[in-house]
Design a protein around this motif. Structure first.
Motif: not given
Length: 176
Positions: A153-176
């Motif tokens: 459960l903790t792993y799924r929540q981490l991947v669905q939450g922090k990790l997904r938003f982290f990748f999203y934040d990186l994409a805003k800067n790196l994927c232009k």
């Protein structure tokens, strides 16, 4: 392990020769969706294992919940370090639980979770915006659990939450 190897291979295929660049990895939103689906699948499969015992030595799990406002106010490096701390605890919890589980089904699922979490851990160590390497001296907020399913459960929540938003934040800067 094919899934863990897939994660590492997909990263390595997107690394520029002169320096590591997470750009292509985070720019394809399908990858993080795939990892979320895999985390959900692992959680579902471990729930189908027969008679999983309570852990005699509790697993120390990170508290991975967060508020979106708090998250937005952090630098990408701070987010990365926080996720690394969470993953370090999860990898340790999975390894510790593996030593306590005799059930083949449960042990197999824990092995898979260990490989996935460790792959993300190794991968995120290559992303750095500050000088120096990550030190395992972090002390994230944590909780002890005796239920094996709590690790998943903790792993799924981490991947669905922090990790997904982290990748999203990186994409805003790196994927232009």
């Amino acid at each position: 392990s094919p899934p863990g190897l897939l994660l590492l291979t997909s990263f390595l295929l997107h690394v520029k020769q002169d320096r590591a660049s997470p750009a292509r990895l985070v720019c394809d939103n399908r990858l993080i969706q795939k990892y979320i689906a895999e985390a959900k699948d692992m959680e579902k499969r471990v729930g189908q294992c027969q008679a999983l015992p309570a852990l005699s030595c509790p697993a120390v799990l990170p508290l991975v919940d967060f508020t979106f406002q708090q998250w937005k106010s952090k630098s990408n490096e701070t987010k990365r370090r926080e996720i690394l701390c969470d993953l370090a605890l999860l990898v340790g919890a999975a390894a510790g639980a593996q030593g306590q589980v005799r059930d083949e089904c449960g042990a197999r699922q824990l092995g898979q979770l260990y490989r996935h979490a460790n792959s993300f851990f190794l991968l995120l160590q290559t992303f750095s915006w500050e000088a120096g390497h990550w030190e395992p001296s972090c002390s994230p907020h944590s909780v002890e659990q005796t239920h094996i399913t709590s690790i998943f459960l903790t792993y799924r929540q981490l991947v669905q939450g922090k990790l997904r938003f982290f990748f999203y934040d990186l994409a805003k800067n790196l994927c232009k």
